[in-house]
Scaffold this motif. Structure first.
Motif, mmCIF file in Angstrom:
data_model
loop_
_atom_site.group_PDB
_atom_site.id
_atom_site.type_symbol
_atom_site.label_atom_id
_atom_site.label_comp_id
_atom_site.label_asym_id
_atom_site.label_seq_id
_atom_site.Cartn_x
_atom_site.Cartn_y
_atom_site.Cartn_z
ATOM 1 N N GLN A 39 44.950 38.256 -15.847
ATOM 2 C CA GLN A 39 44.673 39.692 -15.761
ATOM 3 C C GLN A 39 43.172 39.967 -15.801
ATOM 4 O O GLN A 39 42.660 40.798 -15.027
ATOM 5 C CB GLN A 39 45.386 40.424 -16.899
ATOM 6 C CG GLN A 39 45.185 41.941 -16.905
ATOM 7 C CD GLN A 39 45.761 42.607 -15.679
ATOM 8 O OE1 GLN A 39 46.883 42.324 -15.277
ATOM 9 N NE2 GLN A 39 44.984 43.501 -15.069
ATOM 10 N N SER A 42 41.569 39.120 -12.487
ATOM 11 C CA SER A 42 41.856 40.130 -11.462
ATOM 12 C C SER A 42 41.064 41.406 -11.708
ATOM 13 O O SER A 42 40.530 42.017 -10.771
ATOM 14 C CB SER A 42 43.355 40.435 -11.439
ATOM 15 O OG SER A 42 44.104 39.283 -11.117
ATOM 16 N N SER A 43 40.964 41.817 -12.975
ATOM 17 C CA SER A 43 40.257 43.062 -13.302
ATOM 18 C C SER A 43 38.759 42.954 -13.031
ATOM 19 O O SER A 43 38.118 43.920 -12.596
ATOM 20 C CB SER A 43 40.494 43.439 -14.766
ATOM 21 O OG SER A 43 41.871 43.614 -15.024
ATOM 22 N N SER A 48 40.897 37.355 -6.095
ATOM 23 C CA SER A 48 41.263 38.341 -5.076
ATOM 24 C C SER A 48 42.749 38.667 -5.158
ATOM 25 O O SER A 48 43.593 37.768 -5.293
ATOM 26 C CB SER A 48 40.928 37.809 -3.683
ATOM 27 O OG SER A 48 41.401 38.689 -2.684
ATOM 28 N N THR A 49 43.067 39.966 -5.069
ATOM 29 C CA THR A 49 44.468 40.385 -5.104
ATOM 30 C C THR A 49 45.213 39.957 -3.837
ATOM 31 O O THR A 49 46.453 39.959 -3.833
ATOM 32 C CB THR A 49 44.555 41.912 -5.250
ATOM 33 O OG1 THR A 49 43.801 42.533 -4.195
ATOM 34 C CG2 THR A 49 44.008 42.348 -6.596
ATOM 35 N N ASN A 50 44.484 39.615 -2.770
ATOM 36 C CA ASN A 50 45.133 39.109 -1.557
ATOM 37 C C ASN A 50 45.668 37.697 -1.771
ATOM 38 O O ASN A 50 46.602 37.274 -1.089
ATOM 39 C CB ASN A 50 44.153 39.120 -0.381
ATOM 40 C CG ASN A 50 43.744 40.527 0.013
ATOM 41 O OD1 ASN A 50 44.535 41.456 -0.090
ATOM 42 N ND2 ASN A 50 42.497 40.680 0.451
ATOM 43 N N PRO A 53 48.078 38.674 -6.865
ATOM 44 C CA PRO A 53 48.017 39.997 -7.495
ATOM 45 C C PRO A 53 47.986 39.883 -9.012
ATOM 46 O O PRO A 53 48.413 38.873 -9.587
ATOM 47 C CB PRO A 53 49.295 40.679 -7.008
ATOM 48 C CG PRO A 53 50.213 39.575 -6.644
ATOM 49 C CD PRO A 53 49.350 38.451 -6.160
ATOM 50 N N SER A 54 47.490 40.906 -9.658
ATOM 51 C CA SER A 54 47.366 40.887 -11.117
ATOM 52 C C SER A 54 48.737 40.998 -11.779
ATOM 53 O O SER A 54 49.694 41.509 -11.176
ATOM 54 C CB SER A 54 46.492 42.060 -11.569
ATOM 55 O OG SER A 54 47.146 43.292 -11.308
ATOM 56 N N ALA A 57 50.053 44.526 -11.682
ATOM 57 C CA ALA A 57 50.632 44.923 -10.396
ATOM 58 C C ALA A 57 52.038 44.345 -10.228
ATOM 59 O O ALA A 57 52.941 45.015 -9.716
ATOM 60 C CB ALA A 57 49.725 44.472 -9.249
ATOM 61 N N GLU A 235 53.261 40.921 -4.470
ATOM 62 C CA GLU A 235 53.741 41.305 -5.801
ATOM 63 C C GLU A 235 55.187 40.885 -6.005
ATOM 64 O O GLU A 235 55.558 40.334 -7.047
ATOM 65 C CB GLU A 235 53.592 42.812 -6.017
ATOM 66 C CG GLU A 235 52.171 43.298 -6.218
ATOM 67 C CD GLU A 235 51.449 43.499 -4.903
ATOM 68 O OE1 GLU A 235 52.075 43.282 -3.841
ATOM 69 O OE2 GLU A 235 50.264 43.878 -4.925
#
Length: 273
Positions: A39, A42-43, A48-50, A53-54, A57, A235
């Motif tokens: 987390q 990601s924050s 990268s969320t690509n 994802p966190s 999410a 996700e």
């Protein structure tokens, strides 16, 4: 001479150490650290969320799918397939292991053939099962049953064959019938090995179901993952992986609880020693 009796009150039991609660948290320490680091990465934009994802999410996606009813529906279908396949495959494996372990004639007749089939990867049978049974529920349940049968079989067979001969001779010296001999000596002695097979079969159950639902299914957690992959929904893909991990852990805890329930006599024996 009469022995004097002490009238001093018994000392109160020592309070339990608080380290017990810390030890209970230890199994969750690494998963919690992984989620926290994940987390934070990601924050802070390090991850990268690509790519991944966190956790937040993924959690929001799980809440959304739960509210729409899609997640509970597919989870219940996967649990049904896994449970029924385990019951059929595990039951068949136990029966065959019992017969071949108790009877030399049955062992000579069946064991060699079962061992040959066991060495064939059961996931390689997917094309054949689809040709035979199609892509309906029976195909997926049959595949899970085949995968879970052999761990239960081999452990039941070895558990019965490796019972201490001295225990069996002792039972015969007490004029126990064959049924009493199995109930009171052979089965209790083989039970730890049988439960090891069940625990291993639970892991094979989820692995097999993942593959079965990914290849040929229109429902279930594996189908959700494949469908999300087509729409690049990271996700949901991660959510399905996490759900499988949680279900696997719950299954392992259930297996451990059965070991604790049925093998408490071993714990008592060790404590008495």
């Amino acid at each position: 001479m009469q022995k004097s009796v002490s009238l001093s009150p018994a000392l109160p039991p020592k309070p339990k150490s608080r380290s017990f609660s810390f030890k209970g948290f230890l199994p969750f320490l690494i998963p919690v650290l992984v989620v926290v680091i994940w987390q934070l990465s990601s924050s802070l934009g390090w991850l990268s969320t690509n790519i991944l994802p966190s956790p937040w999410a993924v959690l929001k996606d799980g809440v959304k799918l739960t509210q729409t009813g899609e997640l509970p529906k597919n989870m219940s279908i996967s649990l049904y397939r896994a449970t029924l396949g385990l019951v059929i495959g595990g039951g068949l494996g136990f029966i065959l292991g019992f017969l071949n372990g108790m009877s030399n004639t049955a062992r000579l007749l069946f064991d060699s053939s079962i061992q040959m089939v066991r060495n064939v990867p059961h996931l390689a049978l997917i094309p054949l099962i689809i040709l035979w049974l199609g892509i309906n529920e029976s195909a997926k349940i049959s595949l899970v049953a085949i995968g879970t049968m052999f761990p239960v079989y081999i452990n039941t067979f070895n558990g019965i064959r490796n019972v201490d001969p001295d225990l069996i001779e002792m039972g015969k010296s007490y004029n126990l019938s064959k049924r009493e001999l199995f109930q009171k000596i052979i089965f209790p002695a083989a039970l730890p090995q049988v439960l090891v097979g069940v625990r291993y079969a639970l892991g094979v159950m989820w692995t097999t179901l993942i593959v079965a639902e990914t290849i040929s299914a229109n429902s279930g957690i594996g189908y959700m993952s494949t469908n999300a992959e087509d729409f690049v929904d990271m996700e949901t893909v991660i959510l399905c992986i996490v759900i499988y991990a949680i279900l696997g852990k719950i299954s392992d805890l259930v297996a451990k609880s059965f070991e604790t329930l049925f093998l408490d006599w071993q714990t008592l024996g060790r404590s008495n020693n």
